[in-house]
Design a protein around this motif. Structure first.
Motif, short mmCIF file in Angstrom:
data_model
loop_
_atom_site.label_atom_id
_atom_site.label_comp_id
_atom_site.label_asym_id
_atom_site.label_seq_id
_atom_site.Cartn_x
_atom_site.Cartn_y
_atom_site.Cartn_z
N GLU A 112 -1.55 42.33 36.91
CA GLU A 112 -2.34 43.52 37.25
C GLU A 112 -3.19 43.27 38.49
O GLU A 112 -3.26 44.12 39.39
CB GLU A 112 -3.23 43.92 36.07
N VAL A 113 -3.82 42.10 38.55
CA VAL A 113 -4.65 41.77 39.71
C VAL A 113 -3.81 41.73 40.98
O VAL A 113 -4.19 42.27 42.03
CB VAL A 113 -5.37 40.42 39.50
N GLU A 116 -2.76 45.27 42.12
CA GLU A 116 -3.85 45.99 42.76
C GLU A 116 -3.96 45.59 44.23
O GLU A 116 -4.12 46.44 45.12
CB GLU A 116 -5.17 45.72 42.03
N GLN A 117 -3.86 44.29 44.48
CA GLN A 117 -3.94 43.80 45.85
C GLN A 117 -2.71 44.23 46.66
O GLN A 117 -2.82 44.66 47.81
CB GLN A 117 -4.06 42.28 45.86
N GLU A 119 -0.83 46.81 46.24
CA GLU A 119 -0.87 48.24 46.55
C GLU A 119 -1.69 48.49 47.81
O GLU A 119 -1.31 49.30 48.67
CB GLU A 119 -1.46 49.01 45.37
N GLN A 120 -2.80 47.79 47.95
CA GLN A 120 -3.64 47.93 49.13
C GLN A 120 -2.92 47.45 50.39
O GLN A 120 -3.10 47.99 51.48
CB GLN A 120 -4.94 47.15 48.95
N ARG A 149 2.61 52.62 36.10
CA ARG A 149 1.52 52.91 37.03
C ARG A 149 1.92 52.59 38.48
O ARG A 149 1.57 53.32 39.40
CB ARG A 149 0.28 52.10 36.64
N TYR A 150 2.67 51.50 38.65
CA TYR A 150 2.95 51.01 40.01
C TYR A 150 4.40 51.22 40.46
O TYR A 150 4.73 50.94 41.60
CB TYR A 150 2.57 49.54 40.13
#
Length: 387
Positions: A112-113, A116-117, A119-120, A149-150
């Motif tokens: 998950e971490v 998140e990175q 995606e940015q 989600r991704y």
């Protein structure tokens, strides 16, 4: 030498192979489809495609999911290199997600971490390969939730895990993944000598993988670009490979499948005995997630190196010198020279590297008897108690 794993071949297995040898078909006959149907039915999947290795299954799974140049495939660093190489075969980029320190599988929190990175940074993975190390399933539900989600697709590399269960259901049923891959290598839970299988509930994916395993050639009129010239006619409609399984292998696998649940139950019984016998030694025994029923392909201990006199290597070598055929599964993929050339280096995935510095796979296979297991424990205890 007590091996870390070995196949169990019975007279029924031998008779099944002989029956094929004396039949009209050695390859592309009726036995491989029957093996496929039997595995699919056993685990609760709609489609199964038998191939010549789990590596081949991973490759065609990636291709069927559209993995291509410029895409990203993520997997665990603690696995055999094939789990990552399948991405490179497709021209994709490969990255890793560190392991859970308890289960040694890909960690959903670390995933998950990293997502998140990513995606940015605009480099989200197209495919995540979740490896069920030692036969224990990954935490598939949270990984699947992240995929929703991704937007990535999921391959379960269940090479170690046929016959195991997640949340009470057989691994391979596809509830939380697009494709599941099994291995039938001789030291795996059941064997076809060499061989693998890809399972899916998606008919389109199944059709694509079917094409890819056999040169991209079809005789199905529905897939052809024009009407057939005659009953001999076929077309190559994709760039495929010669990844087919033989009838001999299918016969062996079909025979072995009849004992699958017994094999897994025996492996779990042996593992439970190890858990008790090793409880007071300076080792960490395998942790089992409450949602899992492991196929128990491997029994991996981790040495408490700060509590023993010998180094990891010295313990490993001492066991082998005394007839205990231990092994180490696996050297983290990102530390391999080929992957170092791609930019990876030691320190990238600390949990995986700590695991590697302490792990040893003890012997575990269905035909192992109590005396052999007691010998393994006795030798290990004597080595660890050296002062």
């Amino acid at each position: 030498m007590i091996p870390y794993g070995r196949q169990d071949i019975t007279q029924d297995d031998i008779d099944s192979v002989i029956n094929v040898l004396t039949s009209d078909f050695l390859t592309q006959g009726p036995v491989v489809p029957l093996f496929e149907q039997s595995v699919a039915k056993h685990v609760g999947a709609k489609h199964a495609l038998a191939v010549n290795s789990a590596t081949s299954a991973l490759h065609i799974a990636c291709l069927a999911l559209g993995l291509d140049k410029g895409d990203w495939l993520w997997t665990s660093p603690v696995t055999f290199v094939a789990s990552a190489n399948c991405g490179l075969y497709c021209g994709a980029n490969v990255d890793f997600v560190d392991i859970d320190p308890c289960t040694y599988n890909l960690c959903p929190k670390a995933l998950e971490v990293k997502l998140e990175q990513a995606e940015q940074e605009g480099r989200l993975p197209k495919v995540v390969v979740a490896v069920h190390l030692c036969g224990q399933p990954c935490e598939m539900q949270p990984i699947h939730d992240l995929s929703q989600r991704y937007g990535f697709r999921i391959i379960e590399d269940a090479s170690h895990a046929i016959g195991g269960k997640y949340q009470g259901e057989y691994i391979g049923n596809g509830r939380y993944s697009d494709i599941t891959v099994f291995s039938f290598h001789p030291v795996k839970i059941i064997t076809t000598a060499e061989g693998g299988m890809a399972l899916t509930n998606d008919e389109k994916l199944a059709r694509h993988m079917d094409l890819l395993r056999s040169h991209g050639v079809t005789r199905d009129p529905a897939l052809m670009t024009r009407e057939a010239d005659g009953p001999w006619y076929y077309q190559q409609v994709d760039l495929g490979f010669n990844y087919r399984m033989t009838e001999l292998q299918g016969a062996l696998g079909l025979s072995q499948l009849s004992r699958l649940d017994d094999y897994v139950a025996r492996r779990n019984a042996l593992a439970e005995c190890y858990d008790v016998a090793l409880a007071k030694l300076p080792v960490i025994t395998p942790s089992q997630h409450p949602d899992s029923y492991s196929g128990r392909h491997l029994y991996v201990i981790r040495l408490k190196c700060d509590e023993i006199r010998l180094t990891h290597r010295q313990v490993f070598e001492a066991l082998r010198e005394q007839g205990i055929g231990v092994n180490l599964h696996y050297i983290p993929v990102h530390t391999q020279p080929y992957y170092e050339q791609l930019g990876f280096c030691e320190g990238d995935f600390p949990e995986a590297e700590r695991y590697y510095a302490e792990a040893i796979s003890l012997p575990l296979y269905p035909a192992m008897n109590e005396g052999q297991q007691e010998q393994v424990v006795s030798v290990l205890q004597a080595i660890l108690e050296q002062v």
